[in-house]
Design a protein around this motif. Structure first.
Motif, PDB file in Angstrom:
ATOM      1  N   TRP A 281       0.827  -1.205   0.000  1.00 45.68           N
ATOM      2  CA  TRP A 281       0.000   0.000   0.000  1.00 45.68           C
ATOM      3  C   TRP A 281       0.868   1.265   0.000  1.00 45.68           C
ATOM      4  CZ3 TRP A 281      -4.969   1.125  -0.854  1.00 45.68           C
ATOM      5  CH2 TRP A 281      -5.410   2.414  -0.522  1.00 45.68           C
ATOM      6  N   ASP A 282       1.895   1.265   0.831  1.00 44.16           N
ATOM      7  CA  ASP A 282       2.738   2.449   0.953  1.00 44.16           C
ATOM      8  C   ASP A 282       3.598   2.694  -0.285  1.00 44.16           C
ATOM      9  OD1 ASP A 282       1.708   2.876   3.464  1.00 44.16           O
ATOM     10  OD2 ASP A 282       3.486   2.206   4.561  1.00 44.16           O
ATOM     11  N   ARG A 283       3.948   1.623  -1.000  1.00 49.45           N
ATOM     12  CA  ARG A 283       4.803   1.783  -2.177  1.00 49.45           C
ATOM     13  C   ARG A 283       4.019   2.092  -3.445  1.00 49.45           C
ATOM     14  NH1 ARG A 283       7.165  -1.811  -4.494  1.00 49.45           N
ATOM     15  NH2 ARG A 283       9.116  -0.789  -5.124  1.00 49.45           N
ATOM     16  N   THR A 284       2.714   1.928  -3.414  1.00 43.77           N
ATOM     17  CA  THR A 284       1.924   2.072  -4.628  1.00 43.77           C
ATOM     18  C   THR A 284       1.933   3.513  -5.113  1.00 43.77           C
ATOM     19  OG1 THR A 284       0.502   0.212  -4.054  1.00 43.77           O
ATOM     20  CG2 THR A 284      -0.367   1.800  -5.635  1.00 43.77           C
ATOM     21  N   ALA A 285       2.363   3.690  -6.361  1.00 43.28           N
ATOM     22  CA  ALA A 285       2.534   5.038  -6.915  1.00 43.28           C
ATOM     23  C   ALA A 285       1.360   5.488  -7.775  1.00 43.28           C
ATOM     24  CB  ALA A 285       3.822   5.090  -7.741  1.00 43.28           C
ATOM     25  N   GLY A 286       0.364   4.634  -7.943  1.00 41.54           N
ATOM     26  CA  GLY A 286      -0.777   4.986  -8.787  1.00 41.54           C
ATOM     27  C   GLY A 286      -2.056   4.383  -8.256  1.00 41.54           C
ATOM     28  N   ASP A 287      -3.067   4.338  -9.097  1.00 38.03           N
ATOM     29  CA  ASP A 287      -4.378   3.802  -8.740  1.00 38.03           C
ATOM     30  C   ASP A 287      -4.307   2.278  -8.820  1.00 38.03           C
ATOM     31  OD1 ASP A 287      -7.014   2.871  -8.706  1.00 38.03           O
ATOM     32  OD2 ASP A 287      -7.789   4.635  -9.753  1.00 38.03           O
ATOM     33  N   VAL A 288      -4.222   1.619  -7.659  1.00 41.34           N
ATOM     34  CA  VAL A 288      -4.004   0.179  -7.646  1.00 41.34           C
ATOM     35  C   VAL A 288      -5.161  -0.573  -8.289  1.00 41.34           C
ATOM     36  CG1 VAL A 288      -4.953  -0.097  -5.299  1.00 41.34           C
ATOM     37  CG2 VAL A 288      -3.338  -1.784  -6.206  1.00 41.34           C
ATOM     38  N   ALA A 289      -6.398  -0.123  -8.080  1.00 36.35           N
ATOM     39  CA  ALA A 289      -7.543  -0.832  -8.660  1.00 36.35           C
ATOM     40  C   ALA A 289      -7.522  -0.735 -10.184  1.00 36.35           C
ATOM     41  CB  ALA A 289      -8.850  -0.267  -8.112  1.00 36.35           C
ATOM     42  N   ALA A 290      -7.225   0.458 -10.694  1.00 36.88           N
ATOM     43  CA  ALA A 290      -7.151   0.638 -12.148  1.00 36.88           C
ATOM     44  C   ALA A 290      -5.994  -0.162 -12.725  1.00 36.88           C
ATOM     45  CB  ALA A 290      -7.002   2.116 -12.486  1.00 36.88           C
ATOM     46  N   GLY A 291      -4.848  -0.148 -12.011  1.00 34.52           N
ATOM     47  CA  GLY A 291      -3.697  -0.895 -12.498  1.00 34.52           C
ATOM     48  C   GLY A 291      -3.963  -2.379 -12.558  1.00 34.52           C
ATOM     49  N   THR A 292      -4.581  -2.925 -11.514  1.00 36.29           N
ATOM     50  CA  THR A 292      -4.885  -4.353 -11.499  1.00 36.29           C
ATOM     51  C   THR A 292      -5.874  -4.706 -12.597  1.00 36.29           C
ATOM     52  OG1 THR A 292      -4.449  -4.480  -9.124  1.00 36.29           O
ATOM     53  CG2 THR A 292      -5.779  -6.247 -10.087  1.00 36.29           C
ATOM     54  N   ALA A 293      -6.869  -3.845 -12.822  1.00 34.51           N
ATOM     55  CA  ALA A 293      -7.842  -4.094 -13.889  1.00 34.51           C
ATOM     56  C   ALA A 293      -7.158  -4.120 -15.255  1.00 34.51           C
ATOM     57  CB  ALA A 293      -8.932  -3.030 -13.862  1.00 34.51           C
ATOM     58  N   ARG A 294      -6.194  -3.235 -15.470  1.00 33.72           N
ATOM     59  CA  ARG A 294      -5.475  -3.247 -16.755  1.00 33.72           C
ATOM     60  C   ARG A 294      -4.599  -4.490 -16.884  1.00 33.72           C
ATOM     61  NH1 ARG A 294      -5.469   2.662 -16.047  1.00 33.72           N
ATOM     62  NH2 ARG A 294      -3.647   2.438 -14.692  1.00 33.72           N
ATOM     63  N   GLN A 295      -4.047  -4.979 -15.752  1.00 34.32           N
ATOM     64  CA  GLN A 295      -3.276  -6.215 -15.815  1.00 34.32           C
ATOM     65  C   GLN A 295      -4.176  -7.415 -16.140  1.00 34.32           C
ATOM     66  OE1 GLN A 295      -1.061  -6.577 -12.139  1.00 34.32           O
ATOM     67  NE2 GLN A 295       0.520  -5.156 -12.803  1.00 34.32           N
ATOM     68  N   VAL A 296      -5.364  -7.472 -15.531  1.00 34.73           N
ATOM     69  CA  VAL A 296      -6.333  -8.515 -15.885  1.00 34.73           C
ATOM     70  C   VAL A 296      -6.625  -8.465 -17.380  1.00 34.73           C
ATOM     71  CG1 VAL A 296      -8.726  -9.267 -15.629  1.00 34.73           C
ATOM     72  CG2 VAL A 296      -7.408  -8.632 -13.601  1.00 34.73           C
ATOM     73  N   GLN A 297      -6.823  -7.254 -17.876  1.00 36.28           N
ATOM     74  CA  GLN A 297      -7.113  -7.051 -19.282  1.00 36.28           C
ATOM     75  C   GLN A 297      -5.951  -7.533 -20.165  1.00 36.28           C
ATOM     76  OE1 GLN A 297      -9.162  -3.376 -21.413  1.00 36.28           O
ATOM     77  NE2 GLN A 297      -7.096  -2.832 -20.791  1.00 36.28           N
ATOM     78  N   ALA A 298      -4.709  -7.327 -19.700  1.00 34.34           N
ATOM     79  CA  ALA A 298      -3.541  -7.788 -20.463  1.00 34.34           C
ATOM     80  C   ALA A 298      -3.563  -9.303 -20.624  1.00 34.34           C
ATOM     81  CB  ALA A 298      -2.259  -7.347 -19.771  1.00 34.34           C
TER      82      ALA A 298
END
Length: 302
Positions: free
Chosen positions: A205-222
């Motif tokens: 949580w502390d290291r996350t530099a962006g929107d974690v939910a959006a990032g994970t959704a884009r990874q799922v999409q990948a």
């Protein structure tokens, strides 16, 4: 405890800014660790990393794009409906793009060929690197991963329900969500240590530099945009080890079986009681298998 002083950064030729860490002697053979969906580099068990370093390997860990302190994409994330229907947006990146990030990092460090060790989505990325960049690949280890074939490796309905829960909005919620998910994924034989896992969740949580939910959704999409990669991974020539548990609720064990069947001469290890997680309680057992594989691959002719 956070230790961002270890973090290093490079902007790759493809434009992605990648955060990575290096442990071990620069003279030792390199092993690149690729984490899973939504996981940053701190999610690798320190016991696992230390076991590799102690047996003579330099360990490189990276934050995948859209995770940790690496680049977060500016494209909108896919909607929940798109994810459920597996219909990626036209601007989706793919596992091949993520594999290119890993390959460019190896080239930047001048450390190839490297041993590739990937877990879950990271296993898919590692498979793709091995298939597309054989000159950069000394060996491949695919941990609880799959081929993209929709007939294998599918998640249980109970896991899908947990994934679909609203994302955490603060550190306390992030810790609770992580404990809930890892307890579900870990497998009956290797229950989680809640103190250890809470610490991992705080670091992430502390290291996350962006929107974690959006990032994970884009990874799922990948993953979805990459489709069935079975034909591609049949081209892998590097020595390959496939490890999975028999109690995996998110990548069913059939995914590991299909991966091992597709890659020529792959060795397949199924660990009883193991789910879809690598806690300290399991780290040394998995490390023993991995180190043996890396040592055998290190003496094989290229």
């Amino acid at each position: 405890m956070r230790d961002d002083a270890q973090d290093r950064f490079v902007t790759l030729p493809g434009g992605t800014r990648v955060c990575y860490r290096i442990d071990g002697d620069p003279g030792d053979p390199p092993a690149l660790l690729l984490a899973g969906l939504g996981e940053d580099l701190t999610m690798w068990s320190e016991r696992f990393v230390s076991a590799l370093v102690a047996t003579g390997f330099q360990v490189i860990r990276m934050d995948n794009r859209d995770c940790g302190r690496s680049t977060y994409a500016i494209t909108p994330p896919p909607s929940t409906l798109r994810q459920l229907l597996a219909r990626p947006r036209p601007d989706a990146y793919t596992l091949a793009d993520m594999a290119a990030d890993a390959a460019q990092l190896i080239e930047h460090l001048g450390r190839g060929p490297a041993h590739l060790i990937g877990r879950s989505m990271g296993g898919m990325i590692a498979q793709t690197v091995a298939a597309r960049y054989p000159a950069l690949t000394r060996s491949l280890t695919s941990l609880y991963s799959t081929t993209g074939d929709p007939k294998v490796g599918q998640a249980a309905a109970s896991t899908i329900a947990l994934i679909a829960a609203p994302p955490p909005r603060n550190r306390v919620q992030a810790v609770r969500a992580h404990l809930r998910m890892t307890a579900h994924l870990a497998g009956a034989g290797f229950p989680i240590d809640e103190v250890e896992e809470a610490d991992h969740a705080v670091q992430t949580w502390d290291r996350t530099a962006g929107d974690v939910a959006a990032g994970t959704a884009r990874q799922v999409q990948a993953i979805q945009a990459s489709g069935d990669r079975t034909a591609e991974i049949t081209r892998i020539t590097a020595p390959t080890l496939v490890i999975n548990g028999d109690r995996d609720p998110i990548v069913a064990p059939s995914g590991g079986t299909a991966t091992a069947a597709a890659i020529p001469h792959a060795r397949h290890v199924v660990i009883p009681g193991m789910g879809h997680h690598l806690p300290d309680a399991l780290a040394l057992l998995v490390a023993d298998h991995v180190v043996g594989h890396l040592e055998r691959a290190s003496v094989c002719p290229s």
